[in-house]
Design an enzyme around this catalytic site. Structure first.
Site, PDB file in Angstrom:
ATOM      1  NE  ARG A   1      -5.545  -4.513 -20.018  1.00  0.00           N
ATOM      2  CZ  ARG A   1      -6.085  -4.197 -21.206  1.00  0.00           C
ATOM      3  NH1 ARG A   1      -7.024  -3.275 -21.286  1.00  0.00           N
ATOM      4  NH2 ARG A   1      -5.694  -4.805 -22.305  1.00  0.00           N
TER       5      ARG A   1
ATOM      6  CE1 TYR B   1      -4.320   0.251  -0.398  1.00  0.00           C
ATOM      7  CE2 TYR B   1      -4.321  -1.634   1.074  1.00  0.00           C
ATOM      8  CZ  TYR B   1      -4.966  -0.828   0.156  1.00  0.00           C
ATOM      9  OH  TYR B   1      -6.250  -1.093  -0.192  1.00  0.00           O
TER      10      TYR B   1
ATOM     11  CD  GLU C   1      -4.901   4.769   0.585  1.00  0.00           C
ATOM     12  OE1 GLU C   1      -5.156   5.682   1.376  1.00  0.00           O
ATOM     13  OE2 GLU C   1      -5.603   3.760   0.461  1.00  0.00           O
TER      14      GLU C   1
ATOM     15  CG  ASP D   1      -8.029   9.915 -24.238  1.00  0.00           C
ATOM     16  OD1 ASP D   1      -7.002   9.225 -24.399  1.00  0.00           O
ATOM     17  OD2 ASP D   1      -9.085   9.462 -23.760  1.00  0.00           O
TER      18      ASP D   1
ATOM     19  CE  LYS E   1      -6.628   1.856 -25.863  1.00  0.00           C
ATOM     20  NZ  LYS E   1      -6.790   2.622 -24.622  1.00  0.00           N
TER      21      LYS E   1
ATOM     22  CB  THR F   1      -4.233   3.522 -22.068  1.00  0.00           C
ATOM     23  OG1 THR F   1      -4.144   3.599 -23.489  1.00  0.00           O
ATOM     24  CG2 THR F   1      -5.668   3.736 -21.636  1.00  0.00           C
TER      25      THR F   1
END
Ligand code: DSN
Length: 438
Positions: free
Chosen positions: A256, A75, A77, A221, A250, A247
């Site tokens: 991903r 974790y 954060e 985008d 691609k 992203t």
């Protein structure tokens, strides 16, 4: 540059290095054969067919290793040096490297590498730059836009007032006069460009001028074309846009995930919108894998790969056009083409039917609406084809000529199951020479 942290700094007894651990794939096959079987079947499917889904790719093996690492246990954060958890010294290193490499790759002022996906990246940008109800001007979904660009069932369409522009019916390309006119009428807070099914370039200097005249922010985008942008084979949005999202999986061939690049003045708002705005703990294994992908994307071999993607898209488009299949807008400038099935003059030949027929022949693509399509999204008059994944396997123009021939013959007669079987045999034979990266 951030210096790698030596594992010798870790206190405690020495344990075997990662490379000396038992093979986790072997353990998985023994301990969870059902899930192992699903993964193995998918691996066989990805190997024994030709992947033409424009948004898919095969990641670099090094990316896969980082994404499958123990960083998934952590974790973290917050941001490097400012976490809400202890023990973050090594994941901090990974995240700082990912940020540095993203900045170097795209020449941006600020990068946030934490978005779990492109849609999350977009949602964070909206939260950072807009108030609920603000107007955003974006491309229509059925002309090639994206769900997260204001579709009414998406959170973007729920919280903000999206107004959409379409393509020119003659050229099937962006109509910059229409965008300008709509921007001046609507006075949006944000002009959003980028698409998931648009085969042409964007004129960023002109879009910047329109945004300035309308007094709004400009966002791109670039999820589909990020690899081409990184290789400098597509117009670069970064110098012209306030924010660029993408992203990483691609054309870019990373894991991903999502990425936001922005001007310094928006950095704080963007970081706060990603965490704690819309996300909790970042996926540190994916962030490490993004860093690996960004490094590989800076190499000369990556530029050659992106050039081959473009050359293959031209070869595929030419092959299809010669065999009576029209590419929307007359061709392509990038990695994808949209094939219009209407010229086949057969009501029964839809995108859905052709997608299934090609799947039967182990050629995988997706049905896609074409601009001004009269059919619905689950049926469509088109298919979308992309070259990144098959190019990763080493296929070149000669292979794409053959692929174009197979697609054309099946599209002309999608009921011919014997044809689909014989093409599947030929596909299987051809792909043996092009194993995916392992
Ligand atoms: N679903 C992706 C695509 O196929 O283009 C975009 O998010």
């Amino acid at each position: 540059m951030t210096q790698p942290v030596s594992t010798s700094k870790v206190t405690g007894p020495t344990i075997p290095a990662w490379t000396e651990q038992p093979d986790p794939r072997q353990l998985l096959s023994e301990r969870d054969p059902e899930i192992y079987a699903a993964i193995e079947s998918e691996r066989q499917r990805q190997t024994n067919g030709i992947e033409l889904i424009a948004s898919e790719n095969y990641v670099f093996p090094e990316v896969l290793a980082a994404a499958g690492s123990v960083l998934t246990n952590k974790y973290a954060e917050g941001y490097p040096g400012r976490r809400y958890y202890g023990g973050c010294q090594y994941v901090d290193v990974a995240e700082k490297i990912a940020i540095e490499r993203a900045l170097a790759l795209f020449g941006a002022e600020h990068a946030n590498v934490q978005p779990h996906s492109g849609a999350q990246a977009n949602a964070a940008v909206y939260m950072a730059l807009l108030a609920p109800g603000d107007t955003v001007l974006a491309m229509k979904l059925d002309h090639g836009g994206h769900l997260s660009h204001g579709f009414h069932l998406n959170s973007s369409g729920h919280y903000y007032n999206f107004v959409h522009y379409g393509l020119d019916p003659e050229t099937e390309q962006l109509d910059y006069d229409l965008i300008r006119q709509t921007a001046l009428e609507q006075r949006p807070r944000l002009l959003l460009v980028g698409a998931s099914a648009y085969p042409r370039h964007f004129d960023f200097p002109l879009l910047r001028a329109i945004a300035d005249e309308a007094g709004c922010l400009l966002m791109m985008d670039m999820a589909h074309v990020a690899g081409l942008v990184a290789a400098k084979l597509h117009p670069d949005p970064v110098p012209y846009c306030d924010v660029v999202t993408t992203t990483t999986h691609k054309t870019l061939r990373g894991p991903r995930g999502g990425l936001i690049l922005c001007r310094k003045e928006h950095a704080r708002a963007i970081d706060r919108a990603v965490f704690p705005g819309i996300q909790g703990g970042p996926l540190m294994h994916v962030i490490a894998a993004k860093a690996v992908g960004f490094k590989l994307a800076q190499q000369a071999a990556f530029r050659r790969y992106q050039q081959q993607i473009l050359d293959n898209a031209q070869a595929l488009s030419d092959s299809l056009q010669r065999q009576g299949l029209r590419s929307v807008s007359g061709g392509t400038d990038n990695h994808l083409l949209l094939v219009d099935l209407n010229p086949l003059n057969n009501e029964a030949i839809t995108g859905k039917v052709v997608e299934t027929a090609l799947d039967n022949a182990s050629i995988h693509c997706n049905k896609n609406m074409i601009p001004f399509d009269k059919r619905k999204a689950m049926v469509t008059s088109g298919i979308r084809l992309g070259t990144p994944a098959a190019t990763t396997r080493g296929m070149k123009q000669g292979e794409f000529e053959r692929i174009g021939g197979w697609i054309a013959s099946i599209a002309h007669d999608p009921k011919d199951s014997a044809l689909q079987e014989s093409v599947r045999d030929e596909v299987l034979e051809m792909v043996q020479a092009f194993p995916p990266p392992a």
